[in-house]
Write an enzyme that holds these catalytic residues in place. Structure first.
Site, PDB file in Angstrom:
ATOM      1  CE  LYS A  74     -10.113  70.782 -12.073  1.00 56.52           C
ATOM      2  NZ  LYS A  74      -8.671  70.532 -12.091  1.00 56.52           N
ATOM      3  NE  ARG A 114      -3.975  65.883  -9.820  1.00 51.50           N
ATOM      4  CZ  ARG A 114      -4.753  66.917 -10.105  1.00 51.50           C
ATOM      5  NH1 ARG A 114      -5.867  67.120  -9.410  1.00 51.50           N
ATOM      6  NH2 ARG A 114      -4.457  67.751 -11.082  1.00 51.50           N
TER       7      ARG A 114
HETATM    8  C1  LIG Z   1      -8.040  71.636 -11.760  1.00 51.64           C
HETATM    9  C2  LIG Z   1      -6.678  71.882 -12.198  1.00 51.64           C
HETATM   10  C3  LIG Z   1      -6.201  73.189 -12.214  1.00 51.64           C
HETATM   11  C4  LIG Z   1      -6.998  74.376 -11.716  1.00 51.64           C
HETATM   12  O1  LIG Z   1      -7.055  74.307 -10.306  1.00 51.64           O
HETATM   13  P1  LIG Z   1      -7.712  75.453  -9.411  1.00 51.64           P
HETATM   14  O2  LIG Z   1      -7.323  75.076  -8.026  1.00 51.64           O
HETATM   15  O3  LIG Z   1      -9.173  75.395  -9.647  1.00 51.64           O
HETATM   16  O4  LIG Z   1      -7.141  76.744  -9.810  1.00 51.64           O
HETATM   17  C5  LIG Z   1      -4.914  73.376 -12.671  1.00 51.64           C
HETATM   18  N1  LIG Z   1      -4.158  72.352 -13.092  1.00 51.64           N
HETATM   19  C6  LIG Z   1      -4.593  71.076 -13.094  1.00 51.64           C
HETATM   20  C7  LIG Z   1      -3.705  69.994 -13.566  1.00 51.64           C
HETATM   21  C8  LIG Z   1      -5.872  70.811 -12.636  1.00 51.64           C
HETATM   22  O5  LIG Z   1      -6.294  69.543 -12.637  1.00 51.64           O
END
Ligand SMILES: *Cc1c(COP(=O)(O)O)cnc(C)c1O
Length: 364
Positions: free
Chosen positions: A38, A133
């Protein structure tokens, strides 16, 4: 028209080395890696590469990115990272193999969506261990929700449990936090009479425990984006020096618009900037500066933009301008010159999203 600058270059060999190293290290702990795409807006080229590096799954927070990757022929399975909206559940079932969950109303609606679409779907139930979160706050409520899915939602498969840390609340993943998750998992396993397939210990920040060798046994899944994509947070902000991950993976090339010596402190009555903020300015006297033809519309906040030329300081910018102090830069810069900037995660998130920034993939 075809725009030349700004232009984004994605160095696939460096990205490959990063993700291969991460997958290899996680493998020593029997941890499989979900490659999260993402941050680069789900570029299928990156998804494909992550799968080639040994990621067993790809993750994105946006269904659209997953659809694009599937249409580009990138092999899944796909994990939806943002707990879904009820309004998007049909597409979740259609396009994603697994999703993260934290709300029983949504899980009930997911069962209904599975029946409508005629497909089963896997879920990972999220615990909130302090980052505030997504996730269940009360441990008993979480365990009950897992049992509820197992017993009452025949088309929803309880794949496991997970946690997210270091996002909103900036909470450090520790072995203790991991053990809390394992305790929940073992409690669920005892009640449902089988092992969970996935105990997902978090994102890039949880990779620190793998790096330090202190990840508790039993965590078998991490969801990693930033540490492979930019490798900046842990190596620079956390100050972990010996990780050996490349940071010049996403490089934005911008064109110089103006070079001039100007005061460093604004002249007149200071009110607010283009974004309604009241920045502070340091008076360093007259300095040689330049403007480059991209701005916050292209890279978001500019504090972590890293100029690859020596002696360049990013002063700030507006939507469409980047302002640099080049007094101490040995290069004799002039309008029309091209300057390179290594992107941090937020910069990459913006830059990969603009239709007027062409992306060039470097294959060697
Ligand atoms: C974006 C996200 C990740 C990946 O996070 P990074 O810090 O880019 O490794 C993992 N788990 C969830 C739920 C996320 O939203």
């Amino acid at each position: 028209m075809e725009r030349q600058y700004p232009r984004l270059e994605v160095n696939l060999p460096l990205l490959r080395e990063n993700m291969e190293k991460i997958v290899d290290n996680c493998g020593k702990f029997n941890i499989s890696v979900c490659g999260c795409i993402k941050g680069c807006s789900g570029l299928p080229e990156v998804g494909k590469l992550f799968r080639q590096c040994g990621c067993t799954e790809l993750g994105s927070s946006r269904i659209e990115e997953i659809v694009d990757c599937r249409k580009a022929g990138v092999p899944g399975p796909y994990l939806l990272l943002r707990v879904p909206m009820i309004s998007e559940l049909d597409d979740v079932v259609r396009w994603c193999d697994t999703s993260l969950h934290s709300d029983l109303t949504v899980l009930d609606a997911l069962e209904a969506a599975c029946c409508r679409i005629g497909k089963k779907h896997r879920v990972i139930i999220m615990a909130d261990l302090g980052d505030l979160r997504e996730g269940f706050w009360n441990r008993d409520e979480m365990v009950n929700a897992c049992v509820y899915v197992e017993k009452n939602l025949p088309h929803v498969h309880l794949a496991g449990v997970g946690v997210n840390l270091g996002c909103y609340g900036s909470i450090q993943p520790t072995a203790d936090k991991m053990r809390s998750l394992l305790t929940i998992a073992h409690h669920v396993e005892a009640l449902i009479g089988r092992e969970l397939e996935v105990i997902s210990g978090g994102a890039s920040s949880s990779y620190t425990l793998v790096h330090w060798g202190s990840m508790p046994e039993g965590i078998n899944h991490l969801r990693i984006g930033e540490t492979a994509l930019n490798a900046r947070d842990l190596q620079v902000e956390w100050g972990i020096a010996n990780m050996g991950l490349h940071m010049n993976t996403f490089v934005l090339k911008g064109e110089v618009l103006e070079v001039r010596t100007k005061p460093s402190y604004p002249v007149g009555q200071i009110v607010i900037d283009a974004f309604g903020r009241r920045p502070s300015y340091v008076d360093r006297g007259n300095r040689k500066r330049c403007l480059v033809g991209f701005g916050r519309a292209d890279v978001g906040d500019m504090e972590r933009l890293r100029p690859l030329d020596q002696g360049v300081i990013v002063l700030g910018g507006s939507s469409d301008h980047c302002i640099l102090d080049i007094e101490d830069c040995p290069r004799n810069l002039k309008a029309g010159d091209i300057m390179d900037f290594a992107l941090a995660y937020n910069n990459m998130l913006y830059a990969t999203n603009r239709r007027d920034i062409p992306i060039k993939f470097l294959y060697e």
